[in-house]
Design a protein around this motif. Structure first.
Motif, PDB file in Angstrom:
ATOM      1  N   TYR A   3       0.787  -1.138  -0.008  1.00 44.87           N
ATOM      2  CA  TYR A   3      -0.049   0.257   0.015  1.00 44.87           C
ATOM      3  C   TYR A   3       0.824   1.299  -0.075  1.00 44.87           C
ATOM      4  O   TYR A   3       0.603   2.229  -0.589  1.00 44.87           O
ATOM      5  N   TYR A  85     -15.294   8.636   7.258  1.00 44.34           N
ATOM      6  CA  TYR A  85     -16.237   7.602   7.842  1.00 44.34           C
ATOM      7  C   TYR A  85     -17.758   8.417   8.149  1.00 44.34           C
ATOM      8  O   TYR A  85     -18.603   7.324   7.940  1.00 44.34           O
ATOM      9  N   GLU A  90     -16.653   1.207  10.200  1.00 47.45           N
ATOM     10  CA  GLU A  90     -15.610   0.945   9.530  1.00 47.45           C
ATOM     11  C   GLU A  90     -15.810  -0.218   8.573  1.00 47.45           C
ATOM     12  O   GLU A  90     -15.038  -0.540   7.637  1.00 47.45           O
ATOM     13  N   GLU A  91     -16.914  -0.825   8.862  1.00 50.33           N
ATOM     14  CA  GLU A  91     -17.256  -2.074   7.849  1.00 50.33           C
ATOM     15  C   GLU A  91     -17.561  -1.682   6.592  1.00 50.33           C
ATOM     16  O   GLU A  91     -17.819  -2.562   5.833  1.00 50.33           O
ATOM     17  N   GLU A  93     -16.096  -0.578   4.578  1.00 45.55           N
ATOM     18  CA  GLU A  93     -15.017  -0.888   3.534  1.00 45.55           C
ATOM     19  C   GLU A  93     -15.155  -2.282   2.999  1.00 45.55           C
ATOM     20  O   GLU A  93     -14.121  -2.606   2.069  1.00 45.55           O
ATOM     21  N   LYS A  94     -15.681  -3.143   3.703  1.00 46.90           N
ATOM     22  CA  LYS A  94     -15.534  -4.773   3.589  1.00 46.90           C
ATOM     23  C   LYS A  94     -16.485  -5.109   2.475  1.00 46.90           C
ATOM     24  O   LYS A  94     -17.588  -4.469   2.301  1.00 46.90           O
ATOM     25  N   LYS A 278     -13.873   0.467  -1.902  1.00 49.18           N
ATOM     26  CA  LYS A 278     -13.523  -0.763  -1.321  1.00 49.18           C
ATOM     27  C   LYS A 278     -12.235  -1.413  -1.680  1.00 49.18           C
ATOM     28  O   LYS A 278     -11.729  -2.097  -0.777  1.00 49.18           O
ATOM     29  N   ASP A 293      -8.276   0.851   3.016  1.00 48.20           N
ATOM     30  CA  ASP A 293      -8.386   1.337   4.494  1.00 48.20           C
ATOM     31  C   ASP A 293      -8.158   2.531   4.692  1.00 48.20           C
ATOM     32  O   ASP A 293      -7.029   3.098   4.399  1.00 48.20           O
ATOM     33  N   HIS A 295      -7.647   4.663   7.210  1.00 46.97           N
ATOM     34  CA  HIS A 295      -6.740   4.848   8.081  1.00 46.97           C
ATOM     35  C   HIS A 295      -5.267   4.918   7.422  1.00 46.97           C
ATOM     36  O   HIS A 295      -4.674   5.844   7.556  1.00 46.97           O
ATOM     37  N   ALA A 296      -5.079   3.659   6.960  1.00 49.89           N
ATOM     38  CA  ALA A 296      -3.975   3.486   6.245  1.00 49.89           C
ATOM     39  C   ALA A 296      -3.616   4.474   5.275  1.00 49.89           C
ATOM     40  O   ALA A 296      -2.538   4.902   5.150  1.00 49.89           O
TER      41      ALA A 296
END
Ligand code: GDP
Length: 303
Positions: A3, A85, A90-91, A93-94, A278, A293, A295-296
């Motif tokens: 990443y 968000y 945070e789900e 992104e799944k 995603k 993600d 955050h990342a």
């Protein structure tokens, strides 16, 4: 790790410019915020998102009594993640994959954005996770699309259900569902044609495909993923608008993030259209797809 490697261009320009601002200003004042706005807009973060961010920053600066620009970097990252968000957890992104049932993923997007490549990468990734995956070659419109999907299917080691060029996409996807059911596949990824020039056609075609899917598998499609090319900046945003008017887009695959310094488009898409990213495409190889993600991503910008 991958990443971080893939995001060098955005990271260098973004954190480089912000570090430069912080070094030049030292004190947090109106001029600092004005220049910060310019940096963010240049990174394609999107006007509305930038305005919201700067308002929040100003409030936070007051609340925490921040005077020194050095202290503001962490606050910027925190606020960017918060804005990303919003009220969602945070789900978002799944990928929505069923545990013991067939999951159907519809993939939409205009030509050239990296749709075929992304389908191949996603199939490979899901297969690596132990799932049995099949593809349906529903882009029967673009010359060469079926052959190209076949090549990616082979690379990923998954079967491709197809008919001839010009055939009815809904019929191909119907065949795909039948085959996926009879072989007990976990995931069927359906390609579609992206005729953006003609919105009515696009809407009709996607609606027909969705009707077929819904009839065969209740609750499906489980995902409608829109593929966007990060290097096209605001153009990607307008494509996202058009597609979300044509169908319910559940998530974005943002390709070519490795090839742009304008990765801020992620934030604009999420904030202005409420669609989560995603997956991020970070190269041309089959492994170069990363679950997104925020955050990342945001902390990566400032690393
Ligand atoms: P499609 O017309 O939307 O199906 O696009 P393709 O999948 O054929 O991709 C178009 C071009 O973009 C190809 O040369 C791909 O190798 C390239 N591409 C796709 N995804 C990425 C990515 O994440 N990063 C980079 N650098 N190139 C990509």
């Amino acid at each position: 790790k991958k990443y971080k490697q893939g995001m060098e261009k955005t990271r260098n320009s973004f954190s480089g410019k912000i570090n430069d601002l912080i070094a030049r200003y030292r004190k947090v004042d109106e001029d600092f915020f004005e220049e910060l706005e310019e940096v963010l807009i240049a990174a394609d973060v999107g006007i509305n998102t930038v305005m919201e961010l700067v308002d929040e920053l100003k409030m936070e600066v007051k609340r925490q009594n921040i005077k020194d620009t050095n202290e503001i970097k962490d606050v910027i990252s925190e606020k960017l993640v918060d804005i990303y968000y919003g009220d969602d957890d945070e789900e978002i992104e799944k990928l929505n994959i069923q545990k013991n049932d067939l999951s159907i993923i519809l993939v939409v997007g205009v030509n050239g954005v990296g749709k075929t490549t992304s389908i191949g990468k996603l199939a490979y990734q899901l297969k690596q996770e132990g799932k049995s995956v099949m593809l349906a070659a529903g882009d029967t419109f673009r010359a060469g699309a079926i052959e190209q999907l076949d090549v990616w299917g082979e690379r990923a080691g998954v079967d491709v259900i197809k008919q001839g060029a010009g055939s009815d996409p809904a019929a191909v996807i119907f065949d795909g569902i039948k085959a996926a059911k009879s072989r007990n596949a976990d995931v069927l990824i359906c390609d579609t044609a992206g005729r953006l020039q003609n919105k009515v056609n696009l809407m009709n075609e996607l609606a027909k495909v969705k009707r077929v899917i819904e009839r065969e598998v209740p609750e499906a499609p489980h995902e409608v993923l829109l593929v966007l090319d990060a290097t096209t900046g605001q153009n990607a945003l307008s494509q996202a608008k058009t597609f979300s008017e044509a169908t319910d887009v559940s998530g974005i695959i943002l390709t070519k993030l490795d090839g742009t310094a304008k990765g801020g488009i992620v934030l604009a898409i999420r904030n202005e259209l409420q669609i989560p990213v995603k997956f991020a495409g970070l190269g041309e190889k089959i492994e170069d797809l990363q679950a997104f993600d925020a955050h990342a991503f945001v902390y990566g910008l400032f690393a």
